[in-house]
Design a protein around this motif. Structure first.
Motif, PDB file in Angstrom:
ATOM      1  N   LEU A  57       0.833  -1.210   0.000  1.00  0.00           N
ATOM      2  CA  LEU A  57       0.000   0.000   0.000  1.00  0.00           C
ATOM      3  C   LEU A  57       0.863   1.253   0.000  1.00  0.00           C
ATOM      4  O   LEU A  57       0.514   2.253  -0.634  1.00  0.00           O
ATOM      5  CB  LEU A  57      -0.931  -0.008   1.215  1.00  0.00           C
ATOM      6  CG  LEU A  57      -1.860  -1.221   1.362  1.00  0.00           C
ATOM      7  CD1 LEU A  57      -2.792  -1.018   2.542  1.00  0.00           C
ATOM      8  CD2 LEU A  57      -2.637  -1.474   0.081  1.00  0.00           C
ATOM      9  N   ASN A 103      -5.401  -2.272   4.374  1.00  0.00           N
ATOM     10  CA  ASN A 103      -6.096  -3.168   3.444  1.00  0.00           C
ATOM     11  C   ASN A 103      -7.391  -3.629   4.094  1.00  0.00           C
ATOM     12  O   ASN A 103      -8.455  -3.562   3.558  1.00  0.00           O
ATOM     13  CB  ASN A 103      -5.227  -4.369   3.102  1.00  0.00           C
ATOM     14  CG  ASN A 103      -5.851  -5.227   2.028  1.00  0.00           C
ATOM     15  OD1 ASN A 103      -5.724  -4.944   0.842  1.00  0.00           O
ATOM     16  ND2 ASN A 103      -6.549  -6.296   2.419  1.00  0.00           N
ATOM     17  N   LEU A 129      -8.924  -0.038   2.261  1.00  0.00           N
ATOM     18  CA  LEU A 129      -8.893  -0.056   0.803  1.00  0.00           C
ATOM     19  C   LEU A 129      -9.632  -1.248   0.200  1.00  0.00           C
ATOM     20  O   LEU A 129     -10.324  -1.113  -0.807  1.00  0.00           O
ATOM     21  CB  LEU A 129      -7.447  -0.043   0.316  1.00  0.00           C
ATOM     22  CG  LEU A 129      -6.731   1.310   0.430  1.00  0.00           C
ATOM     23  CD1 LEU A 129      -5.237   1.159   0.202  1.00  0.00           C
ATOM     24  CD2 LEU A 129      -7.316   2.305  -0.578  1.00  0.00           C
ATOM     25  N   ALA A 133     -12.564  -0.224  -2.185  1.00  0.00           N
ATOM     26  CA  ALA A 133     -12.278  -0.379  -3.615  1.00  0.00           C
ATOM     27  C   ALA A 133     -13.403  -1.073  -4.361  1.00  0.00           C
ATOM     28  O   ALA A 133     -13.462  -1.003  -5.597  1.00  0.00           O
ATOM     29  CB  ALA A 133     -10.963  -1.146  -3.804  1.00  0.00           C
ATOM     30  N   TRP A 369      -4.883  -7.375  -4.325  1.00  0.00           N
ATOM     31  CA  TRP A 369      -3.886  -6.792  -5.220  1.00  0.00           C
ATOM     32  C   TRP A 369      -3.239  -7.823  -6.141  1.00  0.00           C
ATOM     33  O   TRP A 369      -2.540  -7.460  -7.087  1.00  0.00           O
ATOM     34  CB  TRP A 369      -2.803  -6.080  -4.401  1.00  0.00           C
ATOM     35  CG  TRP A 369      -2.087  -7.015  -3.476  1.00  0.00           C
ATOM     36  CD1 TRP A 369      -0.996  -7.783  -3.757  1.00  0.00           C
ATOM     37  CD2 TRP A 369      -2.440  -7.320  -2.120  1.00  0.00           C
ATOM     38  NE1 TRP A 369      -0.645  -8.542  -2.663  1.00  0.00           N
ATOM     39  CE2 TRP A 369      -1.508  -8.277  -1.650  1.00  0.00           C
ATOM     40  CE3 TRP A 369      -3.435  -6.865  -1.260  1.00  0.00           C
ATOM     41  CZ2 TRP A 369      -1.563  -8.786  -0.352  1.00  0.00           C
ATOM     42  CZ3 TRP A 369      -3.480  -7.378   0.023  1.00  0.00           C
ATOM     43  CH2 TRP A 369      -2.558  -8.321   0.468  1.00  0.00           C
ATOM     44  N   TYR A 378      -7.697   0.293  -6.132  1.00  0.00           N
ATOM     45  CA  TYR A 378      -7.048   0.877  -4.952  1.00  0.00           C
ATOM     46  C   TYR A 378      -6.505   2.265  -5.294  1.00  0.00           C
ATOM     47  O   TYR A 378      -6.665   3.213  -4.517  1.00  0.00           O
ATOM     48  CB  TYR A 378      -5.888  -0.010  -4.501  1.00  0.00           C
ATOM     49  CG  TYR A 378      -6.226  -1.205  -3.647  1.00  0.00           C
ATOM     50  CD1 TYR A 378      -7.440  -1.864  -3.743  1.00  0.00           C
ATOM     51  CD2 TYR A 378      -5.302  -1.707  -2.732  1.00  0.00           C
ATOM     52  CE1 TYR A 378      -7.737  -2.973  -2.965  1.00  0.00           C
ATOM     53  CE2 TYR A 378      -5.579  -2.816  -1.945  1.00  0.00           C
ATOM     54  CZ  TYR A 378      -6.798  -3.441  -2.064  1.00  0.00           C
ATOM     55  OH  TYR A 378      -7.068  -4.535  -1.286  1.00  0.00           O
TER      56      TYR A 378
END
Length: 537
Positions: A57, A103, A129, A133, A369, A378
């Motif tokens: 991140l 996250n 996130l 997201a 991710w 993100y």
């Protein structure tokens, strides 16, 4: 302090060498302190001060924020976000932050989330996130538990948010054993990543009300669950009394959530438990001793068919018997760490933990991710958050994000094309850590196995056998190991050595000295998969 020696890991993945990888656990153990970013947040810097939980991140924020931000991460590079405990220096950085990014979806150790939430100044944006997201078209994957065990898999769970009681993601739910009755000793314990047991319930030393049953208490965040082993030293009927409390904050009195008695039939007929004629018998699939924050009660939440979280339903403990069958009878291993179960060779009944390591998680796989398209989501959320904090930098943030998204779109194509060059019959990923579901779904890699040792034995012969059979049946030429998890992956490396396989590198949750950016990580993973799966040893 910089990382030392990580170059060997990358070299091993580029030129796979089983001998080097078999020595890697020792190397990683020596480097377990990890590497951290060198930036320290401060009130004397005109830039926007940003704290993230992980290095991945941190890198995404750096690409969007550019020169307008100073960014550091709580979890050092080469450390495991699932288990990292934050330091006083970490807390100091949080205090100076103007914005925070985690996250979440229970990726990070709860202590990391608490350090963040408890020390941010009032009004500072605190962005999860993985959850946020989704509004930017990120795709999520439900977690699939391992239901291959031939007994019930029993854990502990918290359902609901507790919002009506003022709970948030850093609140604690205390699930305590207060009494137990049965012919022998009863234990619930978790085997941590390096094999050390951590106890939740032990009837052998009694239950101490004077300290709040501290020694027989499991602590979980809201909307989470954890795995553990349950052991019984003699056959018969056991009854375990459990109570639940909600600690909204460390400074407030816990809120009572109820009490229940759970019944176990160990090595005896579960249909003949006195006083429970006609009770439901749970003997397979996934089940949890569950506290419901919103309904303020305890029950068993179970899926006897083992078909997934969505099919779990509520069972009343007063009319439910949990069966521990005779096939759960195991010998205590010789390792001294398991002497609490009895002398080596002594037989005990056990419902196994199934997943090795401290593993508290929710319903969604948090490793979004590993699909580059999700990383783009993100980036878009990071961009809009930074604009909200620093409107004067809006033009820069939009320009930086646009340029970085173009780079990520190219990266997405590169990863896809690289993996597409692997013959379909060889696109099988076997790894230590179940962190690559998004990679598999997005780019056509079959997740064919990951190591889940049975904590009652070292290592589990059954799990080793399944892993070996999978490798042989699929003719897998290589297995993959995250460098920061090498110290806990002896089963994978031993099987690889016995089968003459390569052990190759793959990055999941963290960077090291040689792989320092998200783009490098994803490109490296694709190339490692291609190189190790397309060529024979």
């Amino acid at each position: 302090m910089p990382c030392v020696g990580a170059g060997a890991a990358r070299a091993a993945a580029r030129r796979p060498n089983p001998r080097l990888w078999l020595m890697l656990p020792l190397l990683v153990a020596l480097l377990s302190a990890g590497c951290r970013s060198e930036v320290a947040l401060t009130a004397d810097d005109d830039r926007v001060q940003v704290i993230t939980t992980t290095g991945i991140l941190r890198d995404l924020v750096s690409n969007v924020g550019g020169e307008r931000v100073a960014v550091t991460s709580l979890v050092p590079d080469n450390a495991d976000p699932h288990s990292y405990e934050p330091s006083l220096r970490d807390v100091r950085d949080v205090v100076y932050a103007d914005v925070a990014f985690s996250n979440y979806l229970l990726l990070e150790e709860q202590a990391v989330i608490k350090a963040l939430d408890a020390n941010l100044r009032d009004g500072v944006p605190n962005i999860s996130l993985a959850e946020g997201a989704v509004k930017y078209a990120a795709e999520i994957i439900p977690l699939v538990e391992d239901v291959s065990l031939d007994t019930i898999w029993l854990g502990m769970r918290v359902r609901g948010t507790g919002a009506a009681q003022g709970a948030n993601r850093s609140s604690d739910v205390l699930l305590s054993a207060t009494a137990a009755d049965g012919p022998g000793r009863m234990l619930a314990y978790l085997t941590e990543s390096f094999g050390n047991p951590s106890f939740y319930v032990d009837s052998g030393d009694g239950f101490d009300a004077t300290n709040g049953y501290r020694d027989d208490t499991a602590t979980l965040p809201p909307d989470a669950h954890t795995h553990m082993s349950w052991a019984f030293t003699k056959p018969g009927i056991y009854r375990l009394t459990m109570r639940a409390q909600l600690a909204v904050t460390p400074d407030t009195a816990p809120v009572p959530l109820g009490e229940q008695v759970f019944t176990f039939a160990v090595g005896v007929d579960p249909h003949s438990v006195p006083g429970m004629a006609g009770a439901e018998v749970l003997n397979s699939g996934h089940a949890d001793v569950t506290v419901d924050l919103d309904e303020r009660r305890l029950y068993v939440f179970a899926d006897p068919e083992g078909s997934g979280e969505a099919n779990q339903r509520v069972y009343d403990p007063a009319r439910t018997v949990i069966e521990v069958p005779n096939r759960a009878l195991l010998e205590v291993p010789g390792d001294r760490r398991f002497r609490f179960l009895g002398r080596p060779g002594t037989q005990v009944y056990q419902l196994p933990q199934a997943v090795l390591g401290k593993h508290v998680h929710g319903e969604i796989d948090p490793h979004l991710w590993q699909n580059v398209r999700n990383a783009i989501s993100y980036v878009e959320l990071i961009r809009d958050t930074l604009i909200g904090v620093d409107p004067q930098g809006a033009t820069d943030y939009r320009a930086n994000a646009s340029a970085y998204i173009r780079e990520l779109e190219t990266l997405d194509t590169q990863v896809r094309d690289t993996i597409a060059r692997i013959p379909p019959s060889r696109r099988h990923l076997v790894s230590t850590h179940d962190a690559f579901g998004y990679l598999g779904q997005a780019y056509g890699i079959q997740i064919s196995g990951f190591v889940t040792p049975n904590p009652a034995t070292e290592p589990s012969l059954a799990d080793r056998r399944r892993l070996t059979e999978t490798i042989r049946n699929l003719k897998i030429p290589a297995v993959f190991l995250e460098p920061n998890l090498a110290a806990r992956s002896t089963t994978l490396t031993e099987v690889a050595r016995e089968e003459g396989l390569r052990v190759c590198a793959i990055y999941g949750d963290t960077f090291d000295r040689d792989v320092t950016t998200y783009a490098e990580m994803m490109r490296f993973n694709a190339e490692s998969l291609h190189d190790c799966l397309t060529t024979d040893k």
